[in-house]
Design a protein around this motif. Structure first.
Motif, PDB file in Angstrom:
ATOM      1  N   ASP A 169      -5.827   7.351   5.567  1.00  0.00           N
ATOM      2  CA  ASP A 169      -5.400   8.739   5.455  1.00  0.00           C
ATOM      3  C   ASP A 169      -4.700   8.887   4.111  1.00  0.00           C
ATOM      4  O   ASP A 169      -4.439   7.910   3.424  1.00  0.00           O
ATOM      5  CB  ASP A 169      -4.443   9.075   6.601  1.00  0.00           C
ATOM      6  CG  ASP A 169      -4.408  10.553   6.930  1.00  0.00           C
ATOM      7  OD1 ASP A 169      -4.054  10.889   8.073  1.00  0.00           O
ATOM      8  OD2 ASP A 169      -4.724  11.367   6.051  1.00  0.00           O
ATOM      9  N   LEU A 170      -4.392  10.098   3.734  1.00  0.00           N
ATOM     10  CA  LEU A 170      -3.672  10.305   2.486  1.00  0.00           C
ATOM     11  C   LEU A 170      -2.166  10.214   2.679  1.00  0.00           C
ATOM     12  O   LEU A 170      -1.444   9.786   1.818  1.00  0.00           O
ATOM     13  CB  LEU A 170      -4.002  11.688   1.914  1.00  0.00           C
ATOM     14  CG  LEU A 170      -5.373  11.876   1.271  1.00  0.00           C
ATOM     15  CD1 LEU A 170      -5.487  13.284   0.715  1.00  0.00           C
ATOM     16  CD2 LEU A 170      -5.629  10.852   0.194  1.00  0.00           C
TER      17      LEU A 170
ATOM     18  N   SER B 125      -9.338   5.093   2.275  1.00  0.00           N
ATOM     19  CA  SER B 125      -8.100   4.708   2.948  1.00  0.00           C
ATOM     20  C   SER B 125      -8.008   5.467   4.262  1.00  0.00           C
ATOM     21  O   SER B 125      -8.672   6.492   4.440  1.00  0.00           O
ATOM     22  CB  SER B 125      -6.868   4.954   2.081  1.00  0.00           C
ATOM     23  OG  SER B 125      -6.708   6.320   1.787  1.00  0.00           O
TER      24      SER B 125
ATOM     25  N   ARG C  11       0.274   4.456   9.070  1.00  0.00           N
ATOM     26  CA  ARG C  11       1.029   3.242   8.748  1.00  0.00           C
ATOM     27  C   ARG C  11       0.455   2.542   7.540  1.00  0.00           C
ATOM     28  O   ARG C  11       1.150   1.919   6.769  1.00  0.00           O
ATOM     29  CB  ARG C  11       1.006   2.292   9.951  1.00  0.00           C
ATOM     30  CG  ARG C  11       2.046   2.614  10.980  1.00  0.00           C
ATOM     31  CD  ARG C  11       2.074   1.573  12.084  1.00  0.00           C
ATOM     32  NE  ARG C  11       3.359   1.622  12.760  1.00  0.00           N
ATOM     33  CZ  ARG C  11       4.357   0.803  12.522  1.00  0.00           C
ATOM     34  NH1 ARG C  11       4.221  -0.155  11.662  1.00  0.00           N
ATOM     35  NH2 ARG C  11       5.492   0.923  13.171  1.00  0.00           N
ATOM     36  N   ASN C  12      -0.827   2.591   7.410  1.00  0.00           N
ATOM     37  CA  ASN C  12      -1.474   1.796   6.383  1.00  0.00           C
ATOM     38  C   ASN C  12      -2.218   2.713   5.426  1.00  0.00           C
ATOM     39  O   ASN C  12      -3.180   3.351   5.802  1.00  0.00           O
ATOM     40  CB  ASN C  12      -2.439   0.807   7.030  1.00  0.00           C
ATOM     41  CG  ASN C  12      -2.990  -0.168   6.018  1.00  0.00           C
ATOM     42  OD1 ASN C  12      -2.737  -0.051   4.828  1.00  0.00           O
ATOM     43  ND2 ASN C  12      -3.771  -1.116   6.476  1.00  0.00           N
ATOM     44  N   THR C  13      -1.746   2.797   4.192  1.00  0.00           N
ATOM     45  CA  THR C  13      -2.427   3.650   3.224  1.00  0.00           C
ATOM     46  C   THR C  13      -3.186   2.820   2.207  1.00  0.00           C
ATOM     47  O   THR C  13      -3.561   3.306   1.162  1.00  0.00           O
ATOM     48  CB  THR C  13      -1.436   4.571   2.498  1.00  0.00           C
ATOM     49  OG1 THR C  13      -0.416   3.764   1.916  1.00  0.00           O
ATOM     50  CG2 THR C  13      -0.841   5.584   3.443  1.00  0.00           C
ATOM     51  N   GLU C  14      -3.409   1.543   2.554  1.00  0.00           N
ATOM     52  CA  GLU C  14      -4.138   0.675   1.641  1.00  0.00           C
ATOM     53  C   GLU C  14      -5.509   1.254   1.346  1.00  0.00           C
ATOM     54  O   GLU C  14      -6.207   1.730   2.243  1.00  0.00           O
ATOM     55  CB  GLU C  14      -4.319  -0.695   2.284  1.00  0.00           C
ATOM     56  CG  GLU C  14      -5.231  -1.651   1.498  1.00  0.00           C
ATOM     57  CD  GLU C  14      -5.507  -2.922   2.244  1.00  0.00           C
ATOM     58  OE1 GLU C  14      -4.896  -3.144   3.301  1.00  0.00           O
ATOM     59  OE2 GLU C  14      -6.364  -3.698   1.784  1.00  0.00           O
ATOM     60  N   ALA C  15      -5.897   1.210   0.095  1.00  0.00           N
ATOM     61  CA  ALA C  15      -7.222   1.660  -0.313  1.00  0.00           C
ATOM     62  C   ALA C  15      -8.131   0.455  -0.461  1.00  0.00           C
ATOM     63  O   ALA C  15      -7.779  -0.529  -1.092  1.00  0.00           O
ATOM     64  CB  ALA C  15      -7.159   2.432  -1.625  1.00  0.00           C
TER      65      ALA C  15
END
Lengths: 113, 117
Positions: free
Chosen positions: B96-97, B94, B102-106
């Motif tokens: 970032d943690l 992802s 904005r986007n934490t999609e994995a």
């Protein structure tokens, strides 16, 4: 730690009808809630997500709702089609204490033609 | 390129073998994860790396040893595994943690199906 419960574990739906999958989470610090679809033998793929500052989000035939007070979130699939048959996992992500994503146990809808 | 690539796709190893699973992404993601998935179960978090440093070890037995040589690569070294370690091993990444991204999609890789004999 966080715990995510998902219901039902299996779901039989007539093609064209709607399906609802419900999840609850335990840690109020969770603030990101993705839903993944996993077809047999394939990777989990994100289908929709919602953040804690939003109550509802829609993308074509799928929608997700979040009730922060009750710590519930739900996936709604309308006009179900045979290709919707897969395993759906809800998840909750903590933004503190390690940033873990915790998955629900999964729901297997069977769409009957 | 929105792919997370895992090799090998399938691996059969004996309990005395040493093998490694590899994961690669070129999306500039700084968080990378290893998950273990048994049949009909959800993915279970094993390790999290953030900016090439181990951030989370979910009390995984030492026969599993992760390594993050650089921001694009993640390895999982296997040694003296048991038959119950047979599972699908998924790598994910992802942006970032933390929520400042904005986007934490994995994004998940296709996984390595591991069989220990």
């Amino acid at each position: 730690g966080e715990n995510v419960e998902q219901h039902p574990s299996t779901l039989s739906v007539q093609e064209g009808d709607s399906a609802v999958i419900k999840c609850t989470y335990s840690d109020s610090a969770s603030n990101y809630f993705p839903w993944y679809k996993q077809e047999l033998g394939k990777r989990p793929q994100l289908i929709i997500d919602i953040r804690s500052n939003v109550g509802e989000k829609k993308d074509q035939r799928i929608a997700v709702t979040l009730n922060k007070t009750a710590k519930h979130f739900s996936l709604h699939i309308t006009e179900t089609q045979p290709e919707d048959s897969a395993v759906y996992f809800c998840a909750a992500k903590l933004n503190t204490g390690g940033f873990k994503t915790i998955f629900g146990a999964g729901t297997r809808p069977f769409v009957k033609a | 390129d929105t792919e997370v690539t895992q090799t090998p796709k399938h691996l059969v190893m004996g309990m005395t073998n040493k093998k490694s699973l590899k994961c690669e992404q070129h999306m500039g993601h700084r968080a990378m994860y290893w998950y273990k998935q048994k049949a009909k179960k959800p993915p279970e978090l094993m390790f999290v790396y953030s900016y090439e440093k181990l951030s989370i070890n979910e009390s995984v037995p030492s026969r599993f040893s992760p390594e993050c040589p650089n921001s694009s690569l993640l390895n999982l070294h296997l040694h003296a595994l048991q038959p119950e370690d047979s599972a699908l091993y998924l790598c994910a990444s992802s942006q970032d943690l933390v929520e400042r991204a904005r986007n934490t999609e994995a994004f998940f890789g296709q996984g390595t199906r591991l069989t220990v004999v």
